[in-house]
Design a protein around this motif. Structure first.
Motif, PDB file in Angstrom:
ATOM      1  N   LEU A 158     -45.113 -89.199  13.136  1.00  0.00           N
ATOM      2  CA  LEU A 158     -44.791 -88.138  12.177  1.00  0.00           C
ATOM      3  C   LEU A 158     -45.615 -88.252  10.903  1.00  0.00           C
ATOM      4  N   VAL A 159     -45.840 -89.461  10.433  1.00  0.00           N
ATOM      5  CA  VAL A 159     -46.656 -89.657   9.227  1.00  0.00           C
ATOM      6  C   VAL A 159     -48.100 -89.248   9.497  1.00  0.00           C
ATOM      7  N   LEU A 160     -48.645 -89.664  10.636  1.00  0.00           N
ATOM      8  CA  LEU A 160     -50.018 -89.269  10.989  1.00  0.00           C
ATOM      9  C   LEU A 160     -50.152 -87.757  11.099  1.00  0.00           C
ATOM     10  N   ALA A 161     -49.225 -87.127  11.795  1.00  0.00           N
ATOM     11  CA  ALA A 161     -49.285 -85.676  11.962  1.00  0.00           C
ATOM     12  C   ALA A 161     -49.124 -84.975  10.620  1.00  0.00           C
ATOM     13  N   GLY A 162     -48.204 -85.433   9.795  1.00  0.00           N
ATOM     14  CA  GLY A 162     -48.005 -84.830   8.481  1.00  0.00           C
ATOM     15  C   GLY A 162     -49.237 -84.951   7.600  1.00  0.00           C
ATOM     16  N   ALA A 163     -49.857 -86.116   7.628  1.00  0.00           N
ATOM     17  CA  ALA A 163     -51.072 -86.321   6.834  1.00  0.00           C
ATOM     18  C   ALA A 163     -52.208 -85.431   7.342  1.00  0.00           C
ATOM     19  N   ALA A 164     -52.330 -85.322   8.658  1.00  0.00           N
ATOM     20  CA  ALA A 164     -53.396 -84.493   9.233  1.00  0.00           C
ATOM     21  C   ALA A 164     -53.169 -83.016   8.917  1.00  0.00           C
ATOM     22  N   TRP A 165     -51.936 -82.535   9.073  1.00  0.00           N
ATOM     23  CA  TRP A 165     -51.647 -81.129   8.767  1.00  0.00           C
ATOM     24  C   TRP A 165     -51.834 -80.832   7.285  1.00  0.00           C
ATOM     25  N   THR A 166     -51.441 -81.760   6.429  1.00  0.00           N
ATOM     26  CA  THR A 166     -51.636 -81.563   4.991  1.00  0.00           C
ATOM     27  C   THR A 166     -53.113 -81.488   4.657  1.00  0.00           C
ATOM     28  N   ASP A 167     -53.899 -82.416   5.200  1.00  0.00           N
ATOM     29  CA  ASP A 167     -55.338 -82.409   4.961  1.00  0.00           C
ATOM     30  C   ASP A 167     -55.965 -81.117   5.484  1.00  0.00           C
ATOM     31  N   LEU A 168     -55.552 -80.695   6.668  1.00  0.00           N
ATOM     32  CA  LEU A 168     -56.084 -79.472   7.260  1.00  0.00           C
ATOM     33  C   LEU A 168     -55.745 -78.250   6.410  1.00  0.00           C
ATOM     34  N   ALA A 169     -54.540 -78.197   5.895  1.00  0.00           N
ATOM     35  CA  ALA A 169     -54.122 -77.053   5.082  1.00  0.00           C
ATOM     36  C   ALA A 169     -54.871 -76.995   3.753  1.00  0.00           C
ATOM     37  N   LEU A 170     -55.151 -78.145   3.177  1.00  0.00           N
ATOM     38  CA  LEU A 170     -55.797 -78.184   1.864  1.00  0.00           C
ATOM     39  C   LEU A 170     -57.324 -78.133   1.929  1.00  0.00           C
ATOM     40  N   ARG A 171     -57.883 -78.444   3.082  1.00  0.00           N
ATOM     41  CA  ARG A 171     -59.332 -78.492   3.235  1.00  0.00           C
ATOM     42  C   ARG A 171     -59.878 -77.087   3.507  1.00  0.00           C
ATOM     43  N   PRO A 172     -60.900 -76.663   2.754  1.00  0.00           N
ATOM     44  CA  PRO A 172     -61.521 -75.355   3.020  1.00  0.00           C
ATOM     45  C   PRO A 172     -62.099 -75.301   4.441  1.00  0.00           C
ATOM     46  N   GLY A 173     -62.083 -74.121   5.018  1.00  0.00           N
ATOM     47  CA  GLY A 173     -62.529 -73.942   6.398  1.00  0.00           C
ATOM     48  C   GLY A 173     -63.949 -74.397   6.669  1.00  0.00           C
ATOM     49  N   GLU A 174     -64.830 -74.294   5.675  1.00  0.00           N
ATOM     50  CA  GLU A 174     -66.221 -74.709   5.907  1.00  0.00           C
ATOM     51  C   GLU A 174     -66.368 -76.228   6.025  1.00  0.00           C
ATOM     52  N   GLY A 188     -54.081 -86.432  18.767  1.00  0.00           N
ATOM     53  CA  GLY A 188     -54.439 -85.260  17.978  1.00  0.00           C
ATOM     54  C   GLY A 188     -54.790 -85.575  16.529  1.00  0.00           C
ATOM     55  N   PRO A 189     -53.884 -86.230  15.796  1.00  0.00           N
ATOM     56  CA  PRO A 189     -54.210 -86.565  14.408  1.00  0.00           C
ATOM     57  C   PRO A 189     -55.418 -87.495  14.296  1.00  0.00           C
ATOM     58  N   LEU A 190     -55.509 -88.465  15.190  1.00  0.00           N
ATOM     59  CA  LEU A 190     -56.646 -89.387  15.129  1.00  0.00           C
ATOM     60  C   LEU A 190     -57.955 -88.656  15.424  1.00  0.00           C
ATOM     61  N   ALA A 191     -57.936 -87.733  16.383  1.00  0.00           N
ATOM     62  CA  ALA A 191     -59.133 -86.951  16.687  1.00  0.00           C
ATOM     63  C   ALA A 191     -59.524 -86.081  15.504  1.00  0.00           C
ATOM     64  N   TYR A 192     -58.540 -85.483  14.854  1.00  0.00           N
ATOM     65  CA  TYR A 192     -58.841 -84.652  13.678  1.00  0.00           C
ATOM     66  C   TYR A 192     -59.502 -85.493  12.583  1.00  0.00           C
ATOM     67  N   PHE A 193     -58.918 -86.655  12.287  1.00  0.00           N
ATOM     68  CA  PHE A 193     -59.494 -87.488  11.232  1.00  0.00           C
ATOM     69  C   PHE A 193     -60.872 -88.015  11.610  1.00  0.00           C
ATOM     70  N   ARG A 194     -61.118 -88.216  12.902  1.00  0.00           N
ATOM     71  CA  ARG A 194     -62.415 -88.748  13.346  1.00  0.00           C
ATOM     72  C   ARG A 194     -63.477 -87.657  13.474  1.00  0.00           C
ATOM     73  N   TRP A 195     -63.128 -86.520  14.130  1.00  0.00           N
ATOM     74  CA  TRP A 195     -64.139 -85.515  14.455  1.00  0.00           C
ATOM     75  C   TRP A 195     -63.923 -84.155  13.813  1.00  0.00           C
ATOM     76  N   GLY A 196     -62.758 -83.892  13.268  1.00  0.00           N
ATOM     77  CA  GLY A 196     -62.449 -82.559  12.792  1.00  0.00           C
ATOM     78  C   GLY A 196     -62.890 -82.251  11.377  1.00  0.00           C
ATOM     79  N   ARG A 197     -63.164 -83.275  10.590  1.00  0.00           N
ATOM     80  CA  ARG A 197     -63.485 -83.036   9.177  1.00  0.00           C
ATOM     81  C   ARG A 197     -64.971 -83.212   8.918  1.00  0.00           C
TER      82      ARG A 197
END
Length: 70
Positions: free
Chosen positions: A24-40, A59-68
């Motif tokens: 839950l902490v990983l998912a919350g951190a990833a969703w928060t980062d995704l929401a605050l990060r500009p699309g570009e 999912g959260p680990l993949a986002y932090f590794r490859w999504g940003r």
């Protein structure tokens, strides 16, 4: 196999609770980062990453590794 929570050994219950909190902490951190990060600064569509983050730990680990993008 245990049918009730009270029948599950204490060590397994603790492990389950700890892993759930970590998830839950990983998912919350990833969703928060995704929401605050500009699309570009996100690789791919934000909506797809939002869905991917729901996939357990991967999912959260993949986002932090490859999504940003930096």
């Amino acid at each position: 196999m245990a049918r009730r929570w009270s029948e599950v050994p204490r060590g397994r219950r603790r492990t389950f609770v700890v892993m759930s909190v970590v998830q839950l902490v990983l998912a919350g951190a990833a969703w928060t980062d995704l929401a605050l990060r500009p699309g570009e600064f996100v690789r791919g569509r934000k909506s797809w990453w939002a869905l991917a983050i729901m996939v357990n730990f991967a999912g959260p680990l993949a986002y932090f590794r490859w999504g940003r993008r930096t």
